[in-house]
Write a protein that holds these residues in place. Sequence first.
Motif, PDB file in Angstrom:
ATOM      1  N   ASP A 184     -25.035  -0.710 -29.740  1.00 50.78           N
ATOM      2  CA  ASP A 184     -24.828  -1.229 -28.384  1.00 50.78           C
ATOM      3  C   ASP A 184     -25.716  -0.409 -27.439  1.00 50.78           C
ATOM      4  N   TYR A 185     -26.868  -1.003 -27.069  1.00 52.26           N
ATOM      5  CA  TYR A 185     -27.851  -0.265 -26.263  1.00 52.26           C
ATOM      6  C   TYR A 185     -27.245   0.325 -24.995  1.00 52.26           C
ATOM      7  N   GLU A 186     -26.450  -0.482 -24.327  1.00 53.82           N
ATOM      8  CA  GLU A 186     -25.904  -0.050 -23.036  1.00 53.82           C
ATOM      9  C   GLU A 186     -25.033   1.195 -23.221  1.00 53.82           C
ATOM     10  N   GLN A 187     -24.294   1.203 -24.323  1.00 57.33           N
ATOM     11  CA  GLN A 187     -23.412   2.348 -24.575  1.00 57.33           C
ATOM     12  C   GLN A 187     -24.180   3.561 -25.092  1.00 57.33           C
ATOM     13  N   LEU A 188     -25.005   3.362 -26.111  1.00 62.28           N
ATOM     14  CA  LEU A 188     -25.621   4.531 -26.746  1.00 62.28           C
ATOM     15  C   LEU A 188     -26.707   5.165 -25.897  1.00 62.28           C
ATOM     16  N   TYR A 189     -27.322   4.375 -25.002  1.00 64.34           N
ATOM     17  CA  TYR A 189     -28.328   4.954 -24.110  1.00 64.34           C
ATOM     18  C   TYR A 189     -27.780   5.173 -22.701  1.00 64.34           C
ATOM     19  N   SER A 190     -26.441   5.216 -22.556  1.00 64.04           N
ATOM     20  CA  SER A 190     -25.872   5.403 -21.214  1.00 64.04           C
ATOM     21  C   SER A 190     -26.107   6.818 -20.693  1.00 64.04           C
ATOM     22  N   ASP A 193     -25.954  12.623 -23.579  1.00 70.79           N
ATOM     23  CA  ASP A 193     -24.777  13.037 -24.357  1.00 70.79           C
ATOM     24  C   ASP A 193     -24.209  11.881 -25.186  1.00 70.79           C
ATOM     25  N   ALA A 194     -24.221  10.690 -24.602  1.00 71.82           N
ATOM     26  CA  ALA A 194     -23.720   9.519 -25.341  1.00 71.82           C
ATOM     27  C   ALA A 194     -24.614   9.243 -26.546  1.00 71.82           C
ATOM     28  N   TRP A 195     -25.928   9.371 -26.311  1.00 73.44           N
ATOM     29  CA  TRP A 195     -26.878   9.150 -27.418  1.00 73.44           C
ATOM     30  C   TRP A 195     -26.663  10.186 -28.527  1.00 73.44           C
ATOM     31  N   LYS A 196     -26.527  11.453 -28.124  1.00 72.72           N
ATOM     32  CA  LYS A 196     -26.339  12.522 -29.112  1.00 72.72           C
ATOM     33  C   LYS A 196     -25.042  12.309 -29.894  1.00 72.72           C
ATOM     34  N   ALA A 197     -23.988  11.913 -29.186  1.00 76.44           N
ATOM     35  CA  ALA A 197     -22.703  11.657 -29.855  1.00 76.44           C
ATOM     36  C   ALA A 197     -22.840  10.512 -30.862  1.00 76.44           C
ATOM     37  N   ASP A 198     -23.675   9.549 -30.516  1.00 76.36           N
ATOM     38  CA  ASP A 198     -23.909   8.409 -31.415  1.00 76.36           C
ATOM     39  C   ASP A 198     -24.613   8.875 -32.696  1.00 76.36           C
ATOM     40  N   VAL A 199     -25.635   9.718 -32.544  1.00 77.24           N
ATOM     41  CA  VAL A 199     -26.365  10.238 -33.713  1.00 77.24           C
ATOM     42  C   VAL A 199     -25.429  11.045 -34.605  1.00 77.24           C
ATOM     43  N   LEU A 200     -24.717  11.981 -33.986  1.00 73.17           N
ATOM     44  CA  LEU A 200     -23.834  12.857 -34.770  1.00 73.17           C
ATOM     45  C   LEU A 200     -22.661  12.077 -35.365  1.00 73.17           C
ATOM     46  N   GLY A 201     -22.224  11.048 -34.648  1.00 74.68           N
ATOM     47  CA  GLY A 201     -21.126  10.218 -35.155  1.00 74.68           C
ATOM     48  C   GLY A 201     -21.539   9.442 -36.394  1.00 74.68           C
ATOM     49  N   GLU A 202     -22.762   8.893 -36.370  1.00 71.75           N
ATOM     50  CA  GLU A 202     -23.241   8.159 -37.546  1.00 71.75           C
ATOM     51  C   GLU A 202     -23.529   9.127 -38.691  1.00 71.75           C
ATOM     52  N   ARG A 218     -33.865   6.854 -36.911  1.00 72.46           N
ATOM     53  CA  ARG A 218     -34.684   5.846 -36.211  1.00 72.46           C
ATOM     54  C   ARG A 218     -33.956   5.423 -34.939  1.00 72.46           C
ATOM     55  N   PHE A 219     -34.670   5.505 -33.817  1.00 71.62           N
ATOM     56  CA  PHE A 219     -34.096   5.057 -32.545  1.00 71.62           C
ATOM     57  C   PHE A 219     -33.828   3.561 -32.589  1.00 71.62           C
ATOM     58  N   PRO A 220     -32.632   3.137 -32.193  1.00 69.76           N
ATOM     59  CA  PRO A 220     -32.418   1.699 -32.006  1.00 69.76           C
ATOM     60  C   PRO A 220     -33.418   1.189 -30.963  1.00 69.76           C
ATOM     61  N   GLY A 221     -34.201   0.189 -31.340  1.00 69.96           N
ATOM     62  CA  GLY A 221     -35.247  -0.317 -30.454  1.00 69.96           C
ATOM     63  C   GLY A 221     -36.564   0.436 -30.619  1.00 69.96           C
ATOM     64  N   GLY A 222     -36.582   1.478 -31.454  1.00 70.82           N
ATOM     65  CA  GLY A 222     -37.799   2.280 -31.635  1.00 70.82           C
ATOM     66  C   GLY A 222     -37.922   3.338 -30.543  1.00 70.82           C
ATOM     67  N   ASN A 225     -38.639   2.262 -26.939  1.00 68.02           N
ATOM     68  CA  ASN A 225     -37.713   1.315 -26.299  1.00 68.02           C
ATOM     69  C   ASN A 225     -37.586   1.536 -24.796  1.00 68.02           C
ATOM     70  N   SER A 226     -37.332   0.459 -24.080  1.00 67.12           N
ATOM     71  CA  SER A 226     -37.164   0.546 -22.620  1.00 67.12           C
ATOM     72  C   SER A 226     -35.687   0.674 -22.255  1.00 67.12           C
ATOM     73  N   LYS A 227     -34.817   0.648 -23.248  1.00 66.51           N
ATOM     74  CA  LYS A 227     -33.364   0.655 -22.977  1.00 66.51           C
ATOM     75  C   LYS A 227     -32.903   2.006 -22.437  1.00 66.51           C
ATOM     76  N   GLY A 228     -33.530   3.092 -22.914  1.00 67.06           N
ATOM     77  CA  GLY A 228     -33.165   4.412 -22.415  1.00 67.06           C
ATOM     78  C   GLY A 228     -33.354   4.474 -20.904  1.00 67.06           C
ATOM     79  N   ALA A 229     -34.546   4.055 -20.464  1.00 69.20           N
ATOM     80  CA  ALA A 229     -34.852   4.073 -19.028  1.00 69.20           C
ATOM     81  C   ALA A 229     -33.902   3.144 -18.268  1.00 69.20           C
ATOM     82  N   LYS A 230     -33.600   2.036 -18.901  1.00 70.14           N
ATOM     83  CA  LYS A 230     -32.737   1.045 -18.243  1.00 70.14           C
ATOM     84  C   LYS A 230     -31.308   1.559 -18.062  1.00 70.14           C
TER      85      LYS A 230
END
Length: 333
Positions: A184-190, A193-202, A218-222, A225-230
């Motif tokens: 979920d781009y919106e959640q994992l790139y919010s 810390d959310a991104w890091k929790a996603d990596v460590l969680g997986e 591998r980053f979701p979207g590569g 990706n523009s989702k991080g900025a978004k």
Amino acid sequence: MSYKNKRGSAIRAIAGAAIALAALIAVIAVIGDPAGRSPRTANSGAGTQPTTQSVATEATKETESTQKPTESETTTTAETTTTVETTTSETTTAETTVAGDGKAMNPKNYEEAIDTEREASKRVYLTFDDGPSVHTNEILDILKKYGIKATFFNIGVTNEELKAAEKRAYDEGHTLAIHTITHDYEQLYSSFDAWKADVLGEQENIKSNTGITTKYYRFPGGTSNSKGAKYGTDISQCVNWLDENGYLFFDWNVDSRDADGKTYTADQLANNVIESVTGSEGEDFIVLMHDAKPKTTTVQALPKVIETLKSEGYTFCQITDNTKQIHHHLYEG
Ligand SMILES: [Zn+2]
């Protein structure tokens, strides 16, 4: 007896003794040869030949491992430091590719995997994102049939059958890698810390399911990706964190286009991969494919991709510490 005769008989005696001695040596040689030399030769053959071969192999390895970083250094852009660090020391990287309790390797057959990479002149890495899915077992069956290994960038699953498929992928010697828990781009790139929790969680999901951990990501979207900025995450901060924490991340340079808006037939998907690989000059091709429920045609495309590229002289490899890291440029808005 005259002096002359005496001398003649002395010479004859010496000559006779010499002939006798020569004959004796010859006899000893004949007797000694099969009894002594042959077994020794056989022994030394058994003993020295493998040594010689392994020395040669080591020498080859050294030569190749010193060549590889150079290739990587010149072709990677932003992450030069990581690339050098991860490809210069064969021993260290092999030891640090430990997982779980520090004993399990990922992939399971790590040494064989890096040998396969070294011995190949043109390497194709099939990578499957977003699994495990209902197709994972079919994909594993196909890979097994052709005797090749691949890499799975996985997402979080709770279904027991899917977890079993992930475990099977590891057990059969494929590389397991982190993608995301939710995708979920919106959640994992919010946030970072959310991104890091996603990596460590997986990472934790993979560990609890297979007993191993993985350093491949591998980053979701590569990475581009523009989702991080978004949604509020600076991807360069994520890249730094991955580098500092011993993770290696991989994008792709061949897209099967199985995630495009347009739906391709299996044959078209296969051709997307084959034409992209054979039409390029490089030696390392990381192919993006998806292991997800709607991607039936991806599975159907696999045999043609594998058969065609094998016949063209490409070797199918799986991601290891020695794999050339294909990185996309960071999104710049
Ligand atoms: Zn994905």
